[in-house]
Design an enzyme around this catalytic site. Structure first.
Site, PDB file in Angstrom:
ATOM      1  N   GLU A 147       0.857  -1.193   0.000  1.00  0.00           N
ATOM      2  CA  GLU A 147       0.000   0.000   0.000  1.00  0.00           C
ATOM      3  C   GLU A 147       0.890   1.240   0.000  1.00  0.00           C
ATOM      4  OE1 GLU A 147      -2.905  -0.143   3.154  1.00  0.00           O
ATOM      5  OE2 GLU A 147      -3.433  -2.227   2.686  1.00  0.00           O
ATOM      6  N   GLY A 151       5.246  -0.449   2.409  1.00  0.00           N
ATOM      7  CA  GLY A 151       6.063  -1.116   1.393  1.00  0.00           C
ATOM      8  C   GLY A 151       6.892  -2.186   2.078  1.00  0.00           C
ATOM      9  N   THR A 179       1.015  -6.212  -9.343  1.00  0.00           N
ATOM     10  CA  THR A 179       1.244  -6.847 -10.645  1.00  0.00           C
ATOM     11  C   THR A 179      -0.038  -7.547 -11.094  1.00  0.00           C
ATOM     12  OG1 THR A 179       3.581  -7.094 -10.198  1.00  0.00           O
ATOM     13  CG2 THR A 179       2.645  -8.601 -11.840  1.00  0.00           C
ATOM     14  N   GLU A 264       7.321 -16.999  -3.737  1.00  0.00           N
ATOM     15  CA  GLU A 264       7.544 -15.880  -4.646  1.00  0.00           C
ATOM     16  C   GLU A 264       9.038 -15.628  -4.843  1.00  0.00           C
ATOM     17  OE1 GLU A 264       6.201 -12.069  -3.177  1.00  0.00           O
ATOM     18  OE2 GLU A 264       6.538 -11.091  -5.098  1.00  0.00           O
ATOM     19  N   ARG A 265       9.759 -15.651  -3.744  1.00  0.00           N
ATOM     20  CA  ARG A 265      11.190 -15.317  -3.830  1.00  0.00           C
ATOM     21  C   ARG A 265      11.977 -16.376  -4.596  1.00  0.00           C
ATOM     22  NH1 ARG A 265      11.132 -12.790   2.239  1.00  0.00           N
ATOM     23  NH2 ARG A 265      10.304 -10.805   1.537  1.00  0.00           N
ATOM     24  N   ARG A 290      33.542  -9.516 -32.593  1.00  0.00           N
ATOM     25  CA  ARG A 290      33.971  -8.127 -32.737  1.00  0.00           C
ATOM     26  C   ARG A 290      35.499  -8.026 -32.574  1.00  0.00           C
ATOM     27  NH1 ARG A 290      33.434  -2.843 -34.429  1.00  0.00           N
ATOM     28  NH2 ARG A 290      33.844  -1.365 -32.761  1.00  0.00           N
ATOM     29  N   ALA A 385       9.431  -8.008  -4.223  1.00  0.00           N
ATOM     30  CA  ALA A 385       9.469  -9.284  -3.480  1.00  0.00           C
ATOM     31  C   ALA A 385      10.525  -9.250  -2.380  1.00  0.00           C
ATOM     32  CB  ALA A 385       9.715 -10.452  -4.437  1.00  0.00           C
ATOM     33  N   GLU A 389      17.944  -4.737   0.757  1.00  0.00           N
ATOM     34  CA  GLU A 389      18.202  -4.335   2.148  1.00  0.00           C
ATOM     35  C   GLU A 389      17.334  -5.129   3.123  1.00  0.00           C
ATOM     36  OE1 GLU A 389      17.537  -2.186  -0.325  1.00  0.00           O
ATOM     37  OE2 GLU A 389      19.496  -1.258  -0.606  1.00  0.00           O
TER      38      GLU A 389
HETATM   39  C1  LIG Z   1       7.343  -3.618 -10.618  1.00  0.00           C
HETATM   40  C2  LIG Z   1       6.842  -3.901  -9.233  1.00  0.00           C
HETATM   41  C3  LIG Z   1       6.013  -4.994  -9.013  1.00  0.00           C
HETATM   42  C4  LIG Z   1       5.467  -5.219  -7.739  1.00  0.00           C
HETATM   43  N1  LIG Z   1       4.533  -6.219  -7.574  1.00  0.00           N
HETATM   44  C5  LIG Z   1       3.862  -6.290  -6.381  1.00  0.00           C
HETATM   45  C6  LIG Z   1       2.718  -7.166  -6.247  1.00  0.00           C
HETATM   46  O1  LIG Z   1       2.346  -7.871  -7.187  1.00  0.00           O
HETATM   47  N2  LIG Z   1       2.063  -7.176  -5.051  1.00  0.00           N
HETATM   48  C7  LIG Z   1       2.436  -6.413  -3.997  1.00  0.00           C
HETATM   49  O2  LIG Z   1       1.801  -6.479  -2.949  1.00  0.00           O
HETATM   50  N3  LIG Z   1       3.519  -5.563  -4.088  1.00  0.00           N
HETATM   51  C8  LIG Z   1       4.218  -5.480  -5.262  1.00  0.00           C
HETATM   52  N4  LIG Z   1       5.279  -4.602  -5.400  1.00  0.00           N
HETATM   53  C9  LIG Z   1       5.669  -3.798  -4.256  1.00  0.00           C
HETATM   54  C10 LIG Z   1       7.076  -4.151  -3.739  1.00  0.00           C
HETATM   55  O3  LIG Z   1       7.016  -5.349  -3.017  1.00  0.00           O
HETATM   56  C11 LIG Z   1       7.572  -2.940  -2.921  1.00  0.00           C
HETATM   57  O4  LIG Z   1       7.868  -1.920  -3.861  1.00  0.00           O
HETATM   58  C12 LIG Z   1       8.780  -3.284  -2.083  1.00  0.00           C
HETATM   59  O5  LIG Z   1       8.422  -4.145  -1.037  1.00  0.00           O
HETATM   60  C13 LIG Z   1       9.442  -2.042  -1.479  1.00  0.00           C
HETATM   61  O6  LIG Z   1       8.506  -1.189  -0.893  1.00  0.00           O
HETATM   62  P1  LIG Z   1       8.513   0.371  -1.266  1.00  0.00           P
HETATM   63  O7  LIG Z   1       8.573   0.475  -2.753  1.00  0.00           O
HETATM   64  O8  LIG Z   1       7.366   1.015  -0.600  1.00  0.00           O
HETATM   65  O9  LIG Z   1       9.885   0.921  -0.715  1.00  0.00           O
HETATM   66  P2  LIG Z   1      10.170   1.415   0.792  1.00  0.00           P
HETATM   67  O10 LIG Z   1       9.696   0.388   1.750  1.00  0.00           O
HETATM   68  O11 LIG Z   1       9.685   2.804   0.948  1.00  0.00           O
HETATM   69  O12 LIG Z   1      11.754   1.408   0.808  1.00  0.00           O
HETATM   70  C14 LIG Z   1      12.540   2.406   0.150  1.00  0.00           C
HETATM   71  C15 LIG Z   1      14.026   2.058   0.340  1.00  0.00           C
HETATM   72  O13 LIG Z   1      14.344   2.034   1.748  1.00  0.00           O
HETATM   73  C16 LIG Z   1      14.918   0.789   2.087  1.00  0.00           C
HETATM   74  N5  LIG Z   1      14.498   0.389   3.442  1.00  0.00           N
HETATM   75  C17 LIG Z   1      13.241   0.325   3.953  1.00  0.00           C
HETATM   76  N6  LIG Z   1      13.266  -0.129   5.208  1.00  0.00           N
HETATM   77  C18 LIG Z   1      14.566  -0.366   5.503  1.00  0.00           C
HETATM   78  C19 LIG Z   1      15.253  -0.871   6.654  1.00  0.00           C
HETATM   79  N7  LIG Z   1      14.600  -1.242   7.766  1.00  0.00           N
HETATM   80  N8  LIG Z   1      16.590  -0.987   6.617  1.00  0.00           N
HETATM   81  C20 LIG Z   1      17.281  -0.633   5.486  1.00  0.00           C
HETATM   82  N9  LIG Z   1      16.705  -0.162   4.357  1.00  0.00           N
HETATM   83  C21 LIG Z   1      15.356  -0.035   4.370  1.00  0.00           C
HETATM   84  C22 LIG Z   1      14.399  -0.187   1.050  1.00  0.00           C
HETATM   85  O14 LIG Z   1      15.245  -1.316   0.913  1.00  0.00           O
HETATM   86  C23 LIG Z   1      14.380   0.681  -0.198  1.00  0.00           C
HETATM   87  O15 LIG Z   1      15.667   0.699  -0.772  1.00  0.00           O
HETATM   88  C24 LIG Z   1       5.835  -4.387  -6.655  1.00  0.00           C
HETATM   89  C25 LIG Z   1       6.714  -3.309  -6.883  1.00  0.00           C
HETATM   90  C26 LIG Z   1       7.183  -3.046  -8.140  1.00  0.00           C
HETATM   91  C27 LIG Z   1       8.039  -1.821  -8.349  1.00  0.00           C
END
Ligand SMILES: Cc1cc2nc3c(=O)[nH]c(=O)nc-3n(C[C@H](O)[C@H](O)[C@H](O)COP(=O)(O)OP(=O)(O)OC[C@H]3O[C@@H](n4cnc5c(N)ncnc54)[C@H](O)[C@@H]3O)c2cc1C
Length: 405
Positions: A147, A151, A179, A264-265, A290, A385, A389
């Site tokens: 949501e 994330g 997705t 999934e992973r 090449r 997935a 981090e």
């Molecule tokens: C193309 C695509 C397909 C997807 N498909 C699905 C789907 O089918 N269903 C679904 O539910 N979700 C889906 N997602 C969501 C995906 O799982 C999330 O984008 C992902 O979990 C990261 O969440 P966020 O984007 O909100 O990043 P954030 O959680 O905001 O994180 C931003 C950055 O901060 C870092 N960070 C956050 N917390 C910490 C911590 N404690 N320590 C160190 N670093 C940290 C993260 O690693 C990242 O680099 C998809 C996303 C994309 C882009």
């Protein structure tokens, strides 16, 4: 020889013209399955990849997926499926992703992430109603966890509420980055059902039908890679969902979610392998054709050593992944190993695609070759997935749990 080599002149076979068809760490049946999938992809996926990517053509991607004779591989035999295990899913994920990472991701969300938890936790009625359409390609599934406020901390930030009223629930809230969201018939949806306890104790998994009044697709995101794979922002406005659509038990969605994540992973890790393999093959073949300084690029150690590293990443991580897949098939808990191979392979795919472009030089940066697509596609492996981090955090927490401080 010597000039820029045309893509067609490399006579590529998507990652295998420079590797044996038979990998001795897979059984004969597994290798036969690999070749069968590869041949199907050559005939049916290869001709449409460019169009899907350039036009972000989700209709063509979904149409191609629906024709696949492999949509039921993970379904148990008594539910009309092929009853194949995690190892087959990984072989399939690698082969399909060597051609199209986008189509493989649509498959992953539908046939693994949606169908997987239903196979494990669904009632006989739920299995009967929801699995056959996924298996025969008439229906598409999705998984809805993320949501805008949740994330990496998906459960802590979850705001989608399912409020109980008599024999049904009323859903209100949003999901993002889903997705298949805009093309799905069903979503395995996670919502908060009890506000009085910690969120992970008050979350429930539901099977949501997208023709429910109040469901709205706000938009499809335009991502840098995996183009053609629909990924959507969804809204739920007073959506009514029958109590019989609870998957597993009320407030016990965490168990369903954790089960789904490991599957999934493992599948996504196999996808990175397919992508890396295709990038490697282009660079390997090109470097032998090449010439600069009157020698092939491959004859320079600066180039051939890069290819040695790329090949070793692919080969060694495939062996690790196969071993983990077999352990999962034998019922072992492999959460740490799955997290490890997933983030290692995600990094390896980005590195391989990047180095492959470097080996081709200017032409590698152009659309004459698919390397720029592989590079764009590969980046998402480090984010979705479980980000790199978050997976490292998971492993660091498990190490302390296992061995103390
Ligand atoms: C193309 C695509 C397909 C997807 N498909 C699905 C789907 O089918 N269903 C679904 O539910 N979700 C889906 N997602 C969501 C995906 O799982 C999330 O984008 C992902 O979990 C990261 O969440 P966020 O984007 O909100 O990043 P954030 O959680 O905001 O994180 C931003 C950055 O901060 C870092 N960070 C956050 N917390 C910490 C911590 N404690 N320590 C160190 N670093 C940290 C993260 O690693 C990242 O680099 C998809 C996303 C994309 C882009």
């Amino acid at each position: 020889m010597g000039g820029h080599v045309d893509f067609e002149d490399l006579n590529l076979e998507f990652g295998y013209s420079c590797m044996p068809d038979r990998l001795h760490y897979f059984t004969k049946e597994e290798n036969d399955f690999r070749m069968e999938v590869r041949n199907w992809c050559k005939d049916n996926v290869d001709p449409v990849i460019e169009k899907i990517d350039r036009e972000r053509n989700k209709e063509l991607a979904v149409e191609t997926l629906k024709k696949m004779p492999y949509l039921d591989i993970i379904l148990p035999r008594n539910a009309g499926g092929q009853g194949k295990g995690v190892i087959y899913r990984c072989i399939f994920g690698e082969e399909l992703s060597a051609f199209s990472y986008a189509i493989a991701s649509i498959f992953g969300a539908s046939s693994c992430l949606f169908a997987g938890p239903i196979i494990e936790f669904g009632t006989p009625e739920q299995k009967e109603k929801y699995l056959s359409g996924i298996a025969n390609g008439t229906k598409i599934g999705a998984i809805g966890i993320t949501e805008p406020t949740g994330g990496s901390d998906a459960i802590g930030g979850m705001k989608l509420r399912a409020k109980k009223e008599d024999d049904h629930y009323i859903l209100n809230g949003e999901k993002c980055f889903i997705t298949n969201g805009s093309v799905a018939d069903y979503i395995c949806l996670y919502a908060i059902t009890n506000d009085q306890v910690k969120k992970h104790q008050g979350m429930t998994a539901f099977i949501f039908e997208t023709d429910t009044p109040g469901f709205e697709v706000i938009k499809d995101y335009k991502h840098m890679g995996r183009r053609g794979m629909p990924n959507s922002y969804l809204k739920f406005n007073n959506c009514k969902i029958p109590a019989e659509n609870i998957l597993h038990k009320e407030n016990e969605g965490l168990e369903v979610l954790l089960f789904g994540l490991d599957g999934e992973r493992t599948f996504t890790a196999s996808q990175y392998l397919g992508l890396a393999r295709s990038a490697f093959e282009v660079a390997y073949k090109y470097s032998h054709k090449r010439e600069q300084f009157k020698r092939t690029l491959y004859s320079f150690e600066g180039i051939s050593f890069k290819l040695s590293e790329m090949f070793s990443d692919i080969e060694l991580y495939r062996i690790a992944m196969a071993q983990i897949a077999r352990m999962l098939d034998n019922g072992y808990n492999c959460r740490v190993q799955v997290a490890g191979v997933k983030f290692r392979l995600a990094d390896a795919a980005v590195r391989t695609a990047q180095e492959a472009i470097q080996i081709l030089g200017g032409i590698g940066y152009s659309e004459e070759y698919p390397l720029e697509r592989y590079y764009r596609d590969s980046k998402i492996g480090q984010i979705s997935a479980g980000t790199v981090e978050i997976l490292k955090y998971l492993i660091s927490r498990e190490m302390v749990r296992m061995w103390g401080k």
